[in-house]
Scaffold this motif. Sequence first.
Motif, PDB file in Angstrom:
ATOM      1  N   PRO A  48       1.349  -1.964   2.504  1.00 45.83           N
ATOM      2  CA  PRO A  48       0.388  -2.171   1.416  1.00 45.83           C
ATOM      3  C   PRO A  48      -0.147  -0.837   0.903  1.00 45.83           C
ATOM      4  CG  PRO A  48      -0.633  -2.619   3.524  1.00 45.83           C
ATOM      5  CD  PRO A  48       0.824  -2.381   3.793  1.00 45.83           C
ATOM      6  N   ALA A  49      -0.509  -0.814  -0.360  1.00 45.70           N
ATOM      7  CA  ALA A  49      -1.146   0.376  -0.941  1.00 45.70           C
ATOM      8  C   ALA A  49      -2.464   0.620  -0.215  1.00 45.70           C
ATOM      9  CB  ALA A  49      -1.393   0.152  -2.427  1.00 45.70           C
ATOM     10  N   PRO A  50      -2.923   1.878  -0.179  1.00 49.41           N
ATOM     11  CA  PRO A  50      -4.184   2.182   0.513  1.00 49.41           C
ATOM     12  C   PRO A  50      -5.362   1.321   0.047  1.00 49.41           C
ATOM     13  CG  PRO A  50      -3.066   4.216  -0.063  1.00 49.41           C
ATOM     14  CD  PRO A  50      -2.286   3.091  -0.710  1.00 49.41           C
ATOM     15  N   GLU A  51      -5.433   1.039  -1.239  1.00 52.67           N
ATOM     16  CA  GLU A  51      -6.532   0.235  -1.773  1.00 52.67           C
ATOM     17  C   GLU A  51      -6.476  -1.193  -1.233  1.00 52.67           C
ATOM     18  OE1 GLU A  51      -4.220   1.782  -3.797  1.00 52.67           O
ATOM     19  OE2 GLU A  51      -5.406   3.561  -4.219  1.00 52.67           O
ATOM     20  N   THR A  52      -5.279  -1.726  -1.089  1.00 56.09           N
ATOM     21  CA  THR A  52      -5.104  -3.076  -0.559  1.00 56.09           C
ATOM     22  C   THR A  52      -5.395  -3.090   0.934  1.00 56.09           C
ATOM     23  OG1 THR A  52      -3.449  -3.574  -2.257  1.00 56.09           O
ATOM     24  CG2 THR A  52      -3.494  -5.008  -0.327  1.00 56.09           C
ATOM     25  N   TYR A  53      -4.892  -2.108   1.654  1.00 55.37           N
ATOM     26  CA  TYR A  53      -5.135  -1.993   3.099  1.00 55.37           C
ATOM     27  C   TYR A  53      -6.642  -1.974   3.387  1.00 55.37           C
ATOM     28  CZ  TYR A  53      -5.472   0.193   7.690  1.00 55.37           C
ATOM     29  OH  TYR A  53      -5.807   0.483   8.983  1.00 55.37           O
ATOM     30  N   ASP A  54      -7.398  -1.276   2.549  1.00 57.71           N
ATOM     31  CA  ASP A  54      -8.840  -1.146   2.764  1.00 57.71           C
ATOM     32  C   ASP A  54      -9.602  -2.458   2.574  1.00 57.71           C
ATOM     33  OD1 ASP A  54      -8.622   1.522   3.423  1.00 57.71           O
ATOM     34  OD2 ASP A  54      -9.124   2.241   1.403  1.00 57.71           O
ATOM     35  N   LEU A  55      -8.978  -3.474   2.021  1.00 52.36           N
ATOM     36  CA  LEU A  55      -9.633  -4.772   1.835  1.00 52.36           C
ATOM     37  C   LEU A  55      -9.708  -5.583   3.128  1.00 52.36           C
ATOM     38  CD1 LEU A  55      -8.048  -5.903  -1.560  1.00 52.36           C
ATOM     39  CD2 LEU A  55     -10.387  -5.081  -1.173  1.00 52.36           C
TER      40      LEU A  55
END
Length: 112
Positions: A48-55
């Motif tokens: 996953p993209a970093p922004e998605t991972y952070d969710l």
Amino acid sequence: MLVGPSRALFMDEISTGLDSSTTYQIVNSLRHTVQILSCTAVISLLQPAPETYDLFDDIILLSDGQVVYQGPRERVLEFFKHMGFECPERKGVADFLQEVSIKKAVSAPLLQ
């Protein structure tokens, strides 16, 4: 598609064929839904993209069917650092986790 109330959602590879922006929007919507309904979602994603991972709140990292890490997202790097694996400064955490959990084949030169 969701039909009726559910306390747990299990989703496998929901990002296949989607761009990172669409994946982010879907996971973000699921995050809000989970918070509103007080339920749990287990979602498997590859890279996953970093922004998605952070969710995500928690991570379950598997390798060859074995649990390598299970716990809060915020503590995963600390765990691997304690195990001797440090994430390079410019590498995304999800990419690092994929690399550290894959067994690499050892090749040896052949003598003839």
